[in-house]
Write an enzyme that holds these catalytic residues in place. Structure first.
Site, PDB file in Angstrom:
ATOM      1  CG  ASP A  36      20.761  45.394  33.870  1.00 47.97           C
ATOM      2  OD1 ASP A  36      21.324  44.409  33.093  1.00 47.97           O
ATOM      3  OD2 ASP A  36      19.697  45.517  34.255  1.00 47.97           O
ATOM      4  CD  GLN A  99      20.093  36.437  24.337  1.00 55.47           C
ATOM      5  OE1 GLN A  99      20.497  35.454  24.000  1.00 55.47           O
ATOM      6  NE2 GLN A  99      20.377  37.698  23.643  1.00 55.47           N
ATOM      7  CG  HIS A 105      23.139  42.385  26.689  1.00 47.64           C
ATOM      8  ND1 HIS A 105      21.821  41.946  25.925  1.00 47.64           N
ATOM      9  CD2 HIS A 105      22.825  41.825  27.928  1.00 47.64           C
ATOM     10  CE1 HIS A 105      21.168  41.083  26.518  1.00 47.64           C
ATOM     11  NE2 HIS A 105      21.789  40.866  27.739  1.00 47.64           N
ATOM     12  CG  HIS A 107      24.878  40.964  31.886  1.00 45.71           C
ATOM     13  ND1 HIS A 107      23.780  41.489  32.455  1.00 45.71           N
ATOM     14  CD2 HIS A 107      24.573  40.068  30.910  1.00 45.71           C
ATOM     15  CE1 HIS A 107      22.773  41.197  31.633  1.00 45.71           C
ATOM     16  NE2 HIS A 107      23.088  40.185  31.021  1.00 45.71           N
TER      17      HIS A 107
END
Ligand code: AMP
Ligand code: ZN
Length: 142
Positions: A36, A99, A105, A107
């Site tokens: 990230d 979001q 995705h 995390h």
């Protein structure tokens, strides 16, 4: 970005296609894992299906299975590399849930006891640090 973003304008699709940079940890025919860019904690990584789907309700079952399996492998790698006290697995559906990128995705965020909790970091991470973390996670990933 908005909730109607399609694959053509999607930053994660661009990363998957190699049109945008990312610090990759792992890739197979269904998923890619990369760091990230605005980590909530050192080691914050994202598991992303290659097929574009906006959220939990737009992802194929086979991709969800691959993501779930990958979360165990990535979790082991995060433990080996960062020795966190815990690992948060988070996935946001819809702007109202926080979001911001509308390509599913998951995390995975290492956590240390007593630290304040959040899913989004404030600062863009240093590329050299992310590259180093991705390389160490890739070595530990199994
Ligand atoms: P979410 O709010 O669950 O949609 O999370 C989106 C995540 O994607 C955030 O944690 C961002 O920091 C991260 N992100 C956005 N753009 C990029 C990028 N180009 N490379 C890596 N991570 C990104
Ligand atoms: Zn996409």
């Amino acid at each position: 970005m908005d909730e109607t973003m399609d694959a053509a304008s999607c930053i994660f699709c661009a990363i998957i296609a190699g049109r945008a940079p990312a610090h990759r940890v792992y890739e197979d025919e269904r998923i890619v894992i990369f760091m990230d860019l605005f980590p909530a904690h050192e080691g914050h990584a994202l598991i992303v299906p290659k097929r574009h789907g906006e959220n939990l309700f737009g992802v194929e079952d086979e991709d969800l299975e691959a993501i779930m399996r990958a979360s165990v492998s990535l979790g082991k790698a995060l433990r080996a590399v960062f020795a966190p006290d815990g690992i948060a697995v988070m996935q946001l559906n819809g702007a109202a849930a926080g979001q911001t990128v509308f390509h599913y995705h998951m995390h995975m965020i290492p956590r240390m006891a007593g630290e304040p909790f959040g899913v989004h970091g404030k600062n863009r991470a240093d590329d050299a640090r992310l590259a180093d973390q991705a390389a160490r996670l890739a070595t530990a990933y199994a």
